[in-house]
Design a protein around this motif. Structure first.
Motif, PDB file in Angstrom:
ATOM      1  N   SER A 102      41.332  65.033 -23.468  1.00 57.05           N
ATOM      2  CA  SER A 102      42.457  64.383 -22.801  1.00 57.05           C
ATOM      3  C   SER A 102      42.660  64.920 -21.394  1.00 57.05           C
ATOM      4  N   LEU A 103      42.453  66.221 -21.221  1.00 57.66           N
ATOM      5  CA  LEU A 103      42.618  66.805 -19.894  1.00 57.66           C
ATOM      6  C   LEU A 103      41.563  66.268 -18.934  1.00 57.66           C
ATOM      7  N   VAL A 104      40.328  66.126 -19.408  1.00 56.74           N
ATOM      8  CA  VAL A 104      39.257  65.585 -18.564  1.00 56.74           C
ATOM      9  C   VAL A 104      39.559  64.132 -18.192  1.00 56.74           C
ATOM     10  N   PRO A 129      31.977  68.691 -14.313  1.00 64.53           N
ATOM     11  CA  PRO A 129      30.920  67.858 -13.710  1.00 64.53           C
ATOM     12  C   PRO A 129      30.859  66.467 -14.338  1.00 64.53           C
ATOM     13  N   LEU A 130      31.068  66.395 -15.648  1.00 64.53           N
ATOM     14  CA  LEU A 130      31.126  65.090 -16.291  1.00 64.53           C
ATOM     15  C   LEU A 130      32.330  64.286 -15.788  1.00 64.53           C
ATOM     16  N   ALA A 131      33.419  64.988 -15.509  1.00 61.64           N
ATOM     17  CA  ALA A 131      34.596  64.302 -14.960  1.00 61.64           C
ATOM     18  C   ALA A 131      34.283  63.692 -13.598  1.00 61.64           C
ATOM     19  N   GLY A 132      33.464  64.385 -12.800  1.00 65.54           N
ATOM     20  CA  GLY A 132      33.056  63.842 -11.505  1.00 65.54           C
ATOM     21  C   GLY A 132      32.307  62.537 -11.644  1.00 65.54           C
ATOM     22  N   LEU A 133      31.380  62.489 -12.586  1.00 63.27           N
ATOM     23  CA  LEU A 133      30.671  61.235 -12.857  1.00 63.27           C
ATOM     24  C   LEU A 133      31.625  60.182 -13.398  1.00 63.27           C
ATOM     25  N   GLY A 134      32.615  60.633 -14.166  1.00 62.04           N
ATOM     26  CA  GLY A 134      33.610  59.710 -14.696  1.00 62.04           C
ATOM     27  C   GLY A 134      34.433  59.053 -13.598  1.00 62.04           C
TER      28      GLY A 134
END
Length: 349
Positions: free
Chosen positions: A28-30, A107-112
């Motif tokens: 949820s935070l991501v 880093p996954l959040a950046g792609l998100g």
């Protein structure tokens, strides 16, 4: 919107039950980071698409220039954001969120963020062209796809916060790809899109400023929860937040219809008349929906497990806040359009 909200709710509620409050808190935070950062680095492009594409309805070249310029800005900002969140994942996880376990997820959040920018491009273009069936189809299709994916991952025994974040990223990208193939893949052929920056410059700064205030005020609660307490508490708070998610989704749904209409008015009088109707509708809908969510919340909290029984604490104020948001959000759209019309008349004179 009802179907879309049900699919989204099922996705989040199953995750809450299967992941447990700690991993659900991390996920949820991501997703909060993705939604908040994407809204800001979009630089008002979604609203500009909805504002200017209907305006140039009789000029397809200008429409394509607007859409191409918005897409180029989104791609540039998305790649830059992904690079920053990847390079500074560890210091951000410690200094901003006080959660070292998030360093591998940022880093996954950046792609998100990049995926979210592309997805909202698709929905904004569909909205601006008043292709509402396609708009709703993209939303429902992506939500259904990610629900099927997590059911598959759970069946395989590999459902984790990481695999869930990856699913959250990939499904919006799929929605963009399908929309691109069907609607406006030919916009790359148009030239001179950067001449339209003047249109964006007149309109976007106010939208960006408002968006920053809105994002900070709506997301800072989750960030503070992460800083001050553990991820399990973030998960409990996120579940309460998710129960109320249908209210802002209804806001978006009504806005999808009203925003192009507001953009077509050339006088404040016509705007005021339509604003009154939109406010009466949204206020009535907000009250009815909020009352109906109370028994649903009881079912969801008990379904999710004993970890989440304390979710009633944050649920009530969140429900009131989202009800007020739905009731009044379209007044903000009307004000933006009035200001844009006045600015255009001022520059013409």
């Amino acid at each position: 919107t009802g179907i879309n909200g049900a699919l989204g709710a099922t996705f989040y509620f199953l995750l809450a039950r299967w992941l447990g409050s700690f991993e659900y808190g991390a996920f949820s935070l991501v997703t909060t980071v993705v939604a908040g950062v994407a809204s800001i680095v979009d630089l008002g492009c979604d609203q500009a698409i909805v504002r200017f594409v209907p305006r140039y309805k009789k000029n397809p070249i200008a429409q394509n220039q607007i859409m191409k310029l918005a897409l180029e800005i989104k791609i540039i900002m998305g790649i830059a954001t992904a690079a920053i969140l990847t390079l500074f994942a560890r210091p951000l996880s410690l200094w901003v969120f006080n959660q070292s376990t998030l360093s591998h997820l940022l880093p996954l959040a950046g792609l998100g963020v990049l995926a979210q920018l592309l997805f909202t491009y698709s929905t904004s273009v569909s909205q601006a062209l008043e292709k509402f069936r396609w708009w709703s189809g993209v939303l429902i299709g992506t939500n259904l796809t990610r629900l099927i994916v997590i059911l598959t991952l759970f069946g395989m025994g590999v459902l984790t916060s990481e695999s869930t974040v990856i699913t959250y990223i990939l499904t919006p990208t799929l929605g963009f790809a399908v929309t691109w193939l069907v609607t406006n893949r030919h916009i790359w052929q148009v030239k001179g899109e950067w001449k339209r920056v003047k249109d964006f410059w007149q309109f976007n700064p106010g939208v960006v400023a408002f968006t920053i205030v809105a994002v900070v005020s709506s997301k800072v609660d989750t960030i503070l929860t992460a800083r001050l307490i553990d991820l399990s508490a973030v998960g409990i708070y996120a579940l309460a937040n998710q129960v109320t998610a249908i209210l802002p989704q209804l806001t978006v749904a009504i806005g999808a219809v009203t925003s192009p209409k507001f953009s077509s008015f050339s006088s404040s009088g016509a705007n005021l008349s339509y604003t009154t109707k939109a406010l009466l509708l949204s206020m009535a809908l907000a009250i009815v929906t909020a009352l109906g969510l109370i028994p649903i919340a009881w079912i969801v909290i008990h379904f999710s497990g004993p970890d989440y029984f304390s979710a009633w604490g944050p649920l009530i104020p969140l429900l009131v806040a989202m009800m007020m948001f739905l009731a009044t959000a379209h007044f903000e759209t009307a004000l933006f359009i009035i200001q844009a019309v006045r600015n255009s008349f001022s520059i013409w004179e």
